[in-house]
Design an enzyme around this catalytic site. Structure first.
Site, mmCIF file in Angstrom:
data_model
loop_
_atom_site.group_PDB
_atom_site.id
_atom_site.type_symbol
_atom_site.label_atom_id
_atom_site.label_comp_id
_atom_site.label_asym_id
_atom_site.label_seq_id
_atom_site.Cartn_x
_atom_site.Cartn_y
_atom_site.Cartn_z
ATOM 1 N N MET A 1 -88.439 -66.898 -56.173
ATOM 2 C CA MET A 1 -86.966 -67.389 -56.249
ATOM 3 C C MET A 1 -86.710 -68.473 -55.136
ATOM 4 S SD MET A 1 -84.520 -65.168 -58.268
ATOM 5 C CE MET A 1 -83.826 -64.051 -56.960
ATOM 6 N N GLY A 2 -87.724 -68.786 -54.333
ATOM 7 C CA GLY A 2 -87.516 -69.753 -53.310
ATOM 8 C C GLY A 2 -87.105 -69.165 -52.120
ATOM 9 N N LEU B 1 -88.569 -69.538 -49.211
ATOM 10 C CA LEU B 1 -89.823 -68.624 -48.861
ATOM 11 C C LEU B 1 -89.639 -68.495 -47.461
ATOM 12 C CD1 LEU B 1 -92.459 -70.650 -50.913
ATOM 13 C CD2 LEU B 1 -90.953 -68.615 -51.817
ATOM 14 N N GLU C 1 -92.180 -65.599 -44.570
ATOM 15 C CA GLU C 1 -93.514 -65.153 -44.285
ATOM 16 C C GLU C 1 -94.202 -63.878 -45.198
ATOM 17 O OE1 GLU C 1 -94.077 -63.854 -40.102
ATOM 18 O OE2 GLU C 1 -92.907 -65.319 -39.539
ATOM 19 N N HIS D 1 -93.219 -64.065 -48.650
ATOM 20 C CA HIS D 1 -93.747 -64.817 -49.492
ATOM 21 C C HIS D 1 -95.298 -65.412 -49.156
ATOM 22 C CE1 HIS D 1 -89.359 -65.013 -50.447
ATOM 23 N NE2 HIS D 1 -89.723 -64.726 -51.623
ATOM 24 N N GLN E 1 -81.626 -62.751 -64.079
ATOM 25 C CA GLN E 1 -81.695 -61.523 -63.585
ATOM 26 C C GLN E 1 -80.162 -61.023 -62.418
ATOM 27 O OE1 GLN E 1 -85.462 -62.729 -61.718
ATOM 28 N NE2 GLN E 1 -84.755 -61.728 -59.863
ATOM 29 N N GLN F 1 -89.823 -53.104 -58.981
ATOM 30 C CA GLN F 1 -90.064 -54.423 -59.651
ATOM 31 C C GLN F 1 -91.501 -54.421 -60.049
ATOM 32 O OE1 GLN F 1 -88.678 -58.630 -59.027
ATOM 33 N NE2 GLN F 1 -90.481 -58.516 -57.855
ATOM 34 N N SER G 1 -85.138 -63.153 -48.337
ATOM 35 C CA SER G 1 -84.276 -64.245 -48.308
ATOM 36 C C SER G 1 -82.819 -64.203 -48.055
ATOM 37 C CB SER G 1 -84.480 -65.034 -49.769
ATOM 38 O OG SER G 1 -85.648 -65.378 -50.117
#
EC number: 6.3.2.1
Length: 283
Positions: A30-31, A33, A35, A37, A61, A153, A186
């Site tokens: 989901m951007g 980003l 470390e 990711h 979501q 998830q 994030s």
């Protein structure tokens, strides 16, 4: 590195790679980003000829009271990290590209989504399953990479792939932590210095739980009681859940044995909801 916004462009690039006999890895994000990711992208680059990264804040979501509008975004920074790490294509669609007008088809799941985060975020996993399913259909990757921090998830996506006979290997990757032990997220950017320090209660409580189990405790209630006691000692912390469950089914266990997941969700200063966990194989 290519940056595209349409499904047609993604499919064209992947089709060209397939003609060349290239393997394709996928990292969905989901951007904003970090470390964590980056570790997923690195793993994909190591194991595949081409890596696709998706950057999409998925509205499906988020619940009505959740942070969709305020969710942090920095596409320019994200693209730089992707390019430096070796991604070959970034798919950054608008919501209208992913969900055309009149969209009514969803991927839902029972069982695994009825526990942990699914209790306080009832629509969350329908949104996750639907968007990940769409990305799998669009990209048709050989392998897809997800972080263990979102352990539920990861379990849900693995089950979806198995149940729906999807031809993709789902690979879980270790949690990446900041130097002080806080799991990278994030949402960490929402916190000031005091809140960040308070959030360290998550990793401290997990270390305590792990120690108690390693010392031989087999009763999950006794372990979680001690963890809850520690978390409650931090005034800024408000517990959503502290649970020990089977790592495959997400169901509570009566005895600590086999592969268990110890998962926690805690709100800091009634503002930021953070999750963290550890997985242990107890013989």
């Amino acid at each position: 590195m290519y940056v595209v916004k349409t499904i047609a462009e993604v499919r064209a690039h992947v089709a060209a790679w397939r003609k060349q006999g290239k393997t394709v890895g996928l990292v969905t994000t989901m951007g904003y980003l970090h470390e964590g990711h980056q570790s997923l992208i690195k793993k994909s680059v190591e194991e595949n000829n081409r890596t696709v990264v998706t950057i999409f804040v998925n509205p499906m979501q988020f619940g009505p009271t959740e942070d969709l509008e305020s969710y942090p975004r920095d596409l320019e920074k994200d693209l730089k990290l992707c390019e430096e790490t070796g991604a070959r294509l970034v798919f950054a669609p608008d919501p209208e590209e992913m969900y055309e007008e009149g969209f009514v088809s969803y991927v839902d799941m029972n069982g695994l989504t009825n526990h942990l985060c699914g209790l306080s975020r009832p629509i969350h996993f329908r949104g996750v399953c639907t968007v990940v399913n769409k990305f799998f259909n669009i990209v048709q990757p050989d392998r897809a990479y997800f972080g263990q921090k979102d352990a539920q998830q990861l379990a849900v996506i693995k089950r979806m792939v198995k149940d729906l006979n999807m031809n993709v290997e789902v690979i879980g990757c270790p949690i990446v932590r900041e130097e002080d032990g806080l799991a990278m997220s994030s949402r960490n950017t929402y916190m000031d210095e005091k809140e960040h320090k308070a959030a360290l209660i998550l990793s401290r409580s997990l270390l305590l739980g792990k120690k108690i189990i390693n010392d031989g405790e087999k009763d999950p209630k006794k372990v979680t009681e001690k963890m809850i006691e520690l978390i409650n000692s931090e005034p800024m912390a408000e517990i959503d859940y502290v649970e020990i469950v089977n790592n495959e089914t997400m169901e509570a266990v009566d005895k600590i044995q086999g592969e268990i997941l110890c998962a926690i969700a805690v709100k800091i200063n009634n503002k930021v909801r953070l999750i963290d966990n550890f997985i242990m194989n107890v013989r």
